[in-house]
Design a protein around this motif. Structure first.
Motif, PDB file in Angstrom:
ATOM      1  N   ARG A  66      -2.298 -13.507   8.086  1.00 11.97           N
ATOM      2  CA  ARG A  66      -1.441 -12.824   7.114  1.00 11.97           C
ATOM      3  C   ARG A  66      -2.286 -11.846   6.312  1.00 11.97           C
ATOM      4  NH1 ARG A  66       3.204 -16.560   5.652  1.00 11.97           N
ATOM      5  NH2 ARG A  66       2.904 -18.401   6.974  1.00 11.97           N
ATOM      6  N   GLY A  67      -1.765 -10.657   6.138  1.00 14.22           N
ATOM      7  CA  GLY A  67      -2.394  -9.682   5.254  1.00 14.22           C
ATOM      8  C   GLY A  67      -1.578  -9.556   3.991  1.00 14.22           C
ATOM      9  N   GLU A  68      -1.816  -8.495   3.243  1.00 14.87           N
ATOM     10  CA  GLU A  68      -1.022  -8.242   2.041  1.00 14.87           C
ATOM     11  C   GLU A  68       0.342  -7.666   2.397  1.00 14.87           C
ATOM     12  OE1 GLU A  68      -2.912  -6.069  -1.124  1.00 14.87           O
ATOM     13  OE2 GLU A  68      -4.876  -6.899  -0.578  1.00 14.87           O
ATOM     14  N   LEU A  69       0.395  -6.854   3.459  1.00 16.48           N
ATOM     15  CA  LEU A  69       1.623  -6.118   3.789  1.00 16.48           C
ATOM     16  C   LEU A  69       2.176  -6.420   5.179  1.00 16.48           C
ATOM     17  CD1 LEU A  69       0.397  -2.712   2.335  1.00 16.48           C
ATOM     18  CD2 LEU A  69       1.920  -4.372   1.231  1.00 16.48           C
ATOM     19  N   TYR A  95       9.286   3.333  12.068  1.00 18.70           N
ATOM     20  CA  TYR A  95       7.874   3.588  11.778  1.00 18.70           C
ATOM     21  C   TYR A  95       7.699   4.626  10.665  1.00 18.70           C
ATOM     22  CZ  TYR A  95       2.920   4.449  12.767  1.00 18.70           C
ATOM     23  OH  TYR A  95       1.560   4.577  12.670  1.00 18.70           O
ATOM     24  N   THR A  96       8.587   5.598  10.620  1.00 20.67           N
ATOM     25  CA  THR A  96       8.482   6.641   9.592  1.00 20.67           C
ATOM     26  C   THR A  96       8.803   6.127   8.197  1.00 20.67           C
ATOM     27  OG1 THR A  96      10.771   7.379   9.926  1.00 20.67           O
ATOM     28  CG2 THR A  96       9.054   8.450  11.259  1.00 20.67           C
ATOM     29  N   GLU A  97       9.364   4.925   8.091  1.00 20.71           N
ATOM     30  CA  GLU A  97       9.697   4.337   6.795  1.00 20.71           C
ATOM     31  C   GLU A  97       8.539   3.534   6.198  1.00 20.71           C
ATOM     32  OE1 GLU A  97      13.490   2.230   6.862  1.00 20.71           O
ATOM     33  OE2 GLU A  97      14.091   3.468   8.560  1.00 20.71           O
ATOM     34  N   LEU A  98       7.469   3.313   6.963  1.00 23.97           N
ATOM     35  CA  LEU A  98       6.322   2.582   6.440  1.00 23.97           C
ATOM     36  C   LEU A  98       5.591   3.407   5.384  1.00 23.97           C
ATOM     37  CD1 LEU A  98       4.667   1.063   9.663  1.00 23.97           C
ATOM     38  CD2 LEU A  98       6.074  -0.131   7.968  1.00 23.97           C
ATOM     39  N   THR A  99       5.049   2.717   4.408  1.00 25.16           N
ATOM     40  CA  THR A  99       4.184   3.392   3.440  1.00 25.16           C
ATOM     41  C   THR A  99       2.833   3.640   4.105  1.00 25.16           C
ATOM     42  OG1 THR A  99       3.248   1.350   2.558  1.00 25.16           O
ATOM     43  CG2 THR A  99       5.310   2.143   1.536  1.00 25.16           C
ATOM     44  N   ALA A 100       2.008   4.464   3.472  1.00 23.27           N
ATOM     45  CA  ALA A 100       0.668   4.718   4.006  1.00 23.27           C
ATOM     46  C   ALA A 100      -0.139   3.424   4.054  1.00 23.27           C
ATOM     47  CB  ALA A 100      -0.046   5.772   3.157  1.00 23.27           C
ATOM     48  N   ALA A 101       0.003   2.578   3.048  1.00 20.42           N
ATOM     49  CA  ALA A 101      -0.730   1.309   3.018  1.00 20.42           C
ATOM     50  C   ALA A 101      -0.256   0.371   4.131  1.00 20.42           C
ATOM     51  CB  ALA A 101      -0.581   0.644   1.652  1.00 20.42           C
ATOM     52  N   THR A 103       1.103   1.295   6.990  1.00 20.74           N
ATOM     53  CA  THR A 103       0.642   1.888   8.245  1.00 20.74           C
ATOM     54  C   THR A 103      -0.831   1.556   8.483  1.00 20.74           C
ATOM     55  OG1 THR A 103       2.217   3.702   7.999  1.00 20.74           O
ATOM     56  CG2 THR A 103       0.419   4.053   9.530  1.00 20.74           C
ATOM     57  N   ALA A 104      -1.639   1.658   7.447  1.00 17.26           N
ATOM     58  CA  ALA A 104      -3.071   1.363   7.575  1.00 17.26           C
ATOM     59  C   ALA A 104      -3.302  -0.105   7.902  1.00 17.26           C
ATOM     60  CB  ALA A 104      -3.809   1.741   6.289  1.00 17.26           C
ATOM     61  N   GLU A 105      -2.591  -1.008   7.227  1.00 13.50           N
ATOM     62  CA  GLU A 105      -2.811  -2.436   7.500  1.00 13.50           C
ATOM     63  C   GLU A 105      -2.259  -2.822   8.868  1.00 13.50           C
ATOM     64  OE1 GLU A 105      -3.162  -5.830   4.452  1.00 13.50           O
ATOM     65  OE2 GLU A 105      -1.128  -6.055   5.294  1.00 13.50           O
ATOM     66  N   LEU A 106      -1.176  -2.196   9.298  1.00 13.93           N
ATOM     67  CA  LEU A 106      -0.649  -2.448  10.638  1.00 13.93           C
ATOM     68  C   LEU A 106      -1.692  -2.041  11.684  1.00 13.93           C
ATOM     69  CD1 LEU A 106       2.874  -2.268  11.848  1.00 13.93           C
ATOM     70  CD2 LEU A 106       1.253  -0.916  13.148  1.00 13.93           C
ATOM     71  N   ALA A 107      -2.320  -0.893  11.490  1.00 12.70           N
ATOM     72  CA  ALA A 107      -3.365  -0.437  12.414  1.00 12.70           C
ATOM     73  C   ALA A 107      -4.563  -1.384  12.393  1.00 12.70           C
ATOM     74  CB  ALA A 107      -3.802   0.977  12.062  1.00 12.70           C
ATOM     75  N   GLU A 108      -4.963  -1.812  11.200  1.00 15.15           N
ATOM     76  CA  GLU A 108      -6.094  -2.734  11.072  1.00 15.15           C
ATOM     77  C   GLU A 108      -5.796  -4.065  11.756  1.00 15.15           C
ATOM     78  OE1 GLU A 108      -8.774  -4.815   7.532  1.00 15.15           O
ATOM     79  OE2 GLU A 108      -6.923  -3.771   7.008  1.00 15.15           O
ATOM     80  N   PHE A 109      -4.588  -4.594  11.585  1.00  8.89           N
ATOM     81  CA  PHE A 109      -4.219  -5.861  12.222  1.00  8.89           C
ATOM     82  C   PHE A 109      -4.113  -5.709  13.739  1.00  8.89           C
ATOM     83  CE2 PHE A 109      -2.840  -9.625   9.606  1.00  8.89           C
ATOM     84  CZ  PHE A 109      -3.627  -9.302   8.514  1.00  8.89           C
ATOM     85  N   THR A 110      -3.737  -4.529  14.215  1.00 12.05           N
ATOM     86  CA  THR A 110      -3.727  -4.279  15.658  1.00 12.05           C
ATOM     87  C   THR A 110      -5.157  -4.372  16.195  1.00 12.05           C
ATOM     88  OG1 THR A 110      -1.751  -2.905  15.497  1.00 12.05           O
ATOM     89  CG2 THR A 110      -3.119  -2.611  17.459  1.00 12.05           C
ATOM     90  N   GLN A 111      -6.106  -3.770  15.485  1.00  9.93           N
ATOM     91  CA  GLN A 111      -7.514  -3.864  15.883  1.00  9.93           C
ATOM     92  C   GLN A 111      -8.003  -5.313  15.844  1.00  9.93           C
ATOM     93  OE1 GLN A 111      -9.228  -1.119  13.022  1.00  9.93           O
ATOM     94  NE2 GLN A 111      -9.361   0.501  14.570  1.00  9.93           N
ATOM     95  N   HIS A 112      -7.662  -6.040  14.787  1.00  9.86           N
ATOM     96  CA  HIS A 112      -8.078  -7.449  14.678  1.00  9.86           C
ATOM     97  C   HIS A 112      -7.487  -8.290  15.822  1.00  9.86           C
ATOM     98  CE1 HIS A 112     -10.145  -6.695  11.051  1.00  9.86           C
ATOM     99  NE2 HIS A 112      -9.172  -6.940  10.177  1.00  9.86           N
TER     100      HIS A 112
END
Length: 186
Positions: A66-69, A95-101, A103-112
């Motif tokens: 679990r992350g923050e978002l 996807y266009t409705e995501l906030t920048a934060a 989007t960033a955490e989604l990308a980070e969790f994809t990498q993890h």
């Protein structure tokens, strides 16, 4: 389970012509086909599983981290062993409705997720993507989720191509435990 092969003709009327194929019955898939765990509407209170999963324990919800978002969760109806989804906590469809934060955490969790799958199971490649809208194949279109499907050389054999059946070598609870243990430390 496999139905036994027999050279004897099938005795039941209307069963079909006998052949040399074995049958693998997967009755648990009928729940997915009939819409089990699918929302009744588009709102977060309409039975959205991605909104209810976070209220469960990690083990019961098949949550890896679990992350923050966002959170990472095993797919209850996987295409391959280790099939994971990264899902925002917020009930958002596009996807266009995501906030920048987000989007960033989604990308980070994809990498993890990719790192955990490589560490725990030696994944050699990945299919990563989102189906946006039911017309594009989203099973739950009202709540965005990104799929991360691990791949290995030779993992696609005749079963999914001919039999439309996936062979999974591990129970989801065991896969969750293995991948959660391999989740990168922050």
């Amino acid at each position: 389970m496999l139905a036994p092969m027999s050279s004897e003709p099938e005795q039941q009327i209307g069963v079909g012509a006998p052949d040399a194929f074995q049958r693998m019955w997967t009755p648990h898939r009928m729940a997915y086909i009939q819409g089990e765990n699918k929302p009744t509407g588009t709102g977060s209170g309409d039975g959205c599983p991605f909104c209810t999963i976070p209220a469960k324990s990690d083990e019961d919800g098949l949550i890896l981290a679990r992350g923050e978002l966002v959170y990472a969760v095993l797919n209850l109806y996987p295409y391959n062993g280790g099939h994971t989804m990264v899902v925002p906590f917020r009930h958002v469809a596009d996807y266009t409705e995501l906030t920048a934060a987000e989007t960033a955490e989604l990308a980070e969790f994809t990498q993890h997720t990719m790192t955990a799958l490589r560490t725990a199971s030696g994944a050699q490649g990945f299919n990563i993507g989102m189906n946006q809208g039911s017309i594009a194949g989203a099973g739950i279109a009202a709540h965005l989720h990104q799929h991360i499907v691990p791949r290995w050389g030779g993992d696609t054999n005749f079963m999914p191509v001919v039999g439309h059946t996936r062979i999974l070598p591990q129970l989801l609870a065991d896969t969750r435990r293995m991948l959660a243990g391999a989740w990168p430390a922050e």
